[in-house]
Enzyme design. Sequence first.
Site, PDB file in Angstrom:
ATOM      1  N   LYS A 265       0.781  -1.053   0.094  1.00  0.00           N
ATOM      2  CA  LYS A 265      -0.049   0.094  -0.040  1.00  0.00           C
ATOM      3  C   LYS A 265       0.841   1.455  -0.142  1.00  0.00           C
ATOM      4  CE  LYS A 265      -1.667   1.548   4.205  1.00  0.00           C
ATOM      5  NZ  LYS A 265      -1.301   2.944   4.404  1.00  0.00           N
ATOM      6  N   ASN A 266       1.870   1.263   0.888  1.00  0.00           N
ATOM      7  CA  ASN A 266       2.721   2.618   1.044  1.00  0.00           C
ATOM      8  C   ASN A 266       3.575   2.774  -0.148  1.00  0.00           C
ATOM      9  OD1 ASN A 266       0.920   3.093   3.169  1.00  0.00           O
ATOM     10  ND2 ASN A 266       2.688   2.642   4.688  1.00  0.00           N
TER      11      ASN A 266
ATOM     12  N   CYS B 124      -4.723  12.881  12.650  1.00  0.00           N
ATOM     13  CA  CYS B 124      -5.438  11.485  12.667  1.00  0.00           C
ATOM     14  C   CYS B 124      -5.154  10.739  14.124  1.00  0.00           C
ATOM     15  CB  CYS B 124      -5.184  10.523  11.468  1.00  0.00           C
ATOM     16  SG  CYS B 124      -3.527  10.016  11.356  1.00  0.00           S
TER      17      CYS B 124
ATOM     18  N   ARG C 267       1.029  14.698  13.203  1.00  0.00           N
ATOM     19  CA  ARG C 267       1.222  14.429  11.724  1.00  0.00           C
ATOM     20  C   ARG C 267       1.603  15.719  10.707  1.00  0.00           C
ATOM     21  NH1 ARG C 267      -0.972   8.979   9.409  1.00  0.00           N
ATOM     22  NH2 ARG C 267       0.846   9.077   8.416  1.00  0.00           N
ATOM     23  N   PRO C 268       2.253  16.584  11.131  1.00  0.00           N
ATOM     24  CA  PRO C 268       2.618  17.670  10.658  1.00  0.00           C
ATOM     25  C   PRO C 268       3.207  17.446   9.195  1.00  0.00           C
ATOM     26  CG  PRO C 268       4.367  17.599  12.107  1.00  0.00           C
ATOM     27  CD  PRO C 268       3.365  16.264  12.498  1.00  0.00           C
TER      28      PRO C 268
ATOM     29  N   ASP D 170       5.381  20.230   8.016  1.00  0.00           N
ATOM     30  CA  ASP D 170       6.333  21.146   7.752  1.00  0.00           C
ATOM     31  C   ASP D 170       7.650  20.794   7.106  1.00  0.00           C
ATOM     32  OD1 ASP D 170       6.825  19.256  10.151  1.00  0.00           O
ATOM     33  OD2 ASP D 170       8.281  20.706  10.552  1.00  0.00           O
ATOM     34  N   LEU D 171       8.056  19.470   7.183  1.00  0.00           N
ATOM     35  CA  LEU D 171       9.489  19.113   6.262  1.00  0.00           C
ATOM     36  C   LEU D 171       8.970  19.040   4.868  1.00  0.00           C
ATOM     37  CD1 LEU D 171      10.620  16.391   8.721  1.00  0.00           C
ATOM     38  CD2 LEU D 171      11.502  18.514   8.628  1.00  0.00           C
TER      39      LEU D 171
ATOM     40  N   ASP E 201       4.661   0.906  11.914  1.00  0.00           N
ATOM     41  CA  ASP E 201       3.272  -0.028  11.625  1.00  0.00           C
ATOM     42  C   ASP E 201       3.303  -1.199  11.896  1.00  0.00           C
ATOM     43  OD1 ASP E 201       3.056   2.370  10.385  1.00  0.00           O
ATOM     44  OD2 ASP E 201       3.551   1.889   8.381  1.00  0.00           O
TER      45      ASP E 201
ATOM     46  N   ILE F 283       8.040   7.084  16.887  1.00  0.00           N
ATOM     47  CA  ILE F 283       8.015   7.696  15.466  1.00  0.00           C
ATOM     48  C   ILE F 283       6.490   8.531  16.069  1.00  0.00           C
ATOM     49  CG2 ILE F 283       7.340   7.643  13.135  1.00  0.00           C
ATOM     50  CD1 ILE F 283       9.992   6.572  13.809  1.00  0.00           C
TER      51      ILE F 283
ATOM     52  N   ARG G 249      -8.831  -0.136   4.707  1.00  0.00           N
ATOM     53  CA  ARG G 249      -8.118   0.766   4.125  1.00  0.00           C
ATOM     54  C   ARG G 249      -6.544   0.237   3.495  1.00  0.00           C
ATOM     55  NH1 ARG G 249      -6.650   4.996   7.805  1.00  0.00           N
ATOM     56  NH2 ARG G 249      -4.974   5.183   6.351  1.00  0.00           N
TER      57      ARG G 249
END
Length: 420
Positions: free
Chosen positions: A22-23, A116, A121-122, A124-125, A307, A329, A399
């Site tokens: 998926k990822n 979420c 979960r920003p 900015d990077l 995960d 994380i 999902r």
Amino acid sequence: MDKFVVNGGNRLKGDVTVSGSKNSALPILAAALLAEGPTVVRNVPELEDIVAMVDLLRSLGCEIRREGKDLHIEVRSEAHSHAEYDRVRKMRASVCVLGPLLAKRKAARVAMPGGCAIGSRPVDLHIRGLRLLGAEIELDSGDMVAAASRLRGAEIFLGGPFGSTVLGTDNVMMAATLAEGTTVIECAACEPEVEDLANFLNKMGARITGAGTPRITIQGVEKLTGCDHTVIPDRIEAGTFMMAAAITNGDVTIRNVRLDHMMAVVDRLREVGVSVERSNGSAIVSSARHLQPADVTTQPYPGFPTDMQAQLMSLLCLADGNSAITEKIYPDRFMHVAELLRMGCNIRKEGPTAIVTGVKKLIGAPVMASDLRASAALVIAGLVAKGQTMVNRVYHLDRGYESFEVKLREIGADIRRVNE
Ligand code: EPU
């Protein structure tokens, strides 16, 4: 809304085949926005998140056709470059259309993803990296409005307080493929999914070296063409089946596995007493009853993946002693703890660490989780719990796991989907 009903106690036995990642598939599909000409992406799992990405790409002018596990994509119109909040809100990976749109269409409007269930979960990077390439990015009504007449190569450090960023590395790498000159990303994410995306981009004509290491170098090119690419196997799905086999004292052959992408998970499983053997692209996972405790800290790749944290926790709930699981994380990614307590587990949270004291047995209960991996962890616990476990809100699982209950049933689990 669907739920799973699991009757615990069956030993899992037999063969199960892992789907495409998926990822990996999500950013690769976004990268198809860069192509001139048709692209074929193979081994794409049939999941809600993929459906959401396909819908988003269609709204951005792509024509997409599914044939079995293959997606055929062609960009037909570049008139719209707005990824709306309603789409991004449903799936955070939508943010990885920002880099390709900016590079190819010179402008993009992408809703800023919110938080979420697993944390804030920003992004900015992502923004910082794209600005260093010369993009102007402003925030307007919750959208990132980005523009750049021509991106220019730059030296970009992408480390943040929690290490590297996977989709941030993807976004900057995709944008840099069409930038003028050379881009060097330092502290790049090393995940296999980033490497898979780089392989895909290189097949399109990009010039990327070093993907899979913390330094990625990208020489900009004038244009990218379509290509044909097969997505790597899903290492998190494979790991989830490993935990399911281990907790049920099972003996399962997991097919289509890249064990080289999973060494941290395999190492921890072996440490707790689970046997994992490699055999021609498959992993044979079996376990004797006694599980040893372990201390595990989640880290960016090649460390133990966040995960897999929830699924491992279910397993360690039955170990013979105390385990410590530290989440480095997403320090708040512990939605499953309260639900596992309902099943008789003994877990104490101390900041970003969960102390798990093994118990003799788990007890079935109605449970619910609000994130994908936490839901998988509850199913795994249900497989061994005494009595019946009802895992509510299965849409989270849908999902990210293709035919999860069907695959589990094929290896002996007593699990069924019920529509309320
Ligand atoms: N971070 C920042 N600033 C940024 C980006 C990230 O501070 O601009 C922080 C995050 O808050 C987090 C850490 O950096 O603490 C790592 O986040 P990362 O950006 O790597 O996460 P992501 O790219 O948004 C992907 C996966 C997640 C997986 C993480 C970490 C996809 C579509 N998603 O997210 O997968 O947990 O990497 O490995 O690839 C899942 O599949 O269940 C899932 C959540």
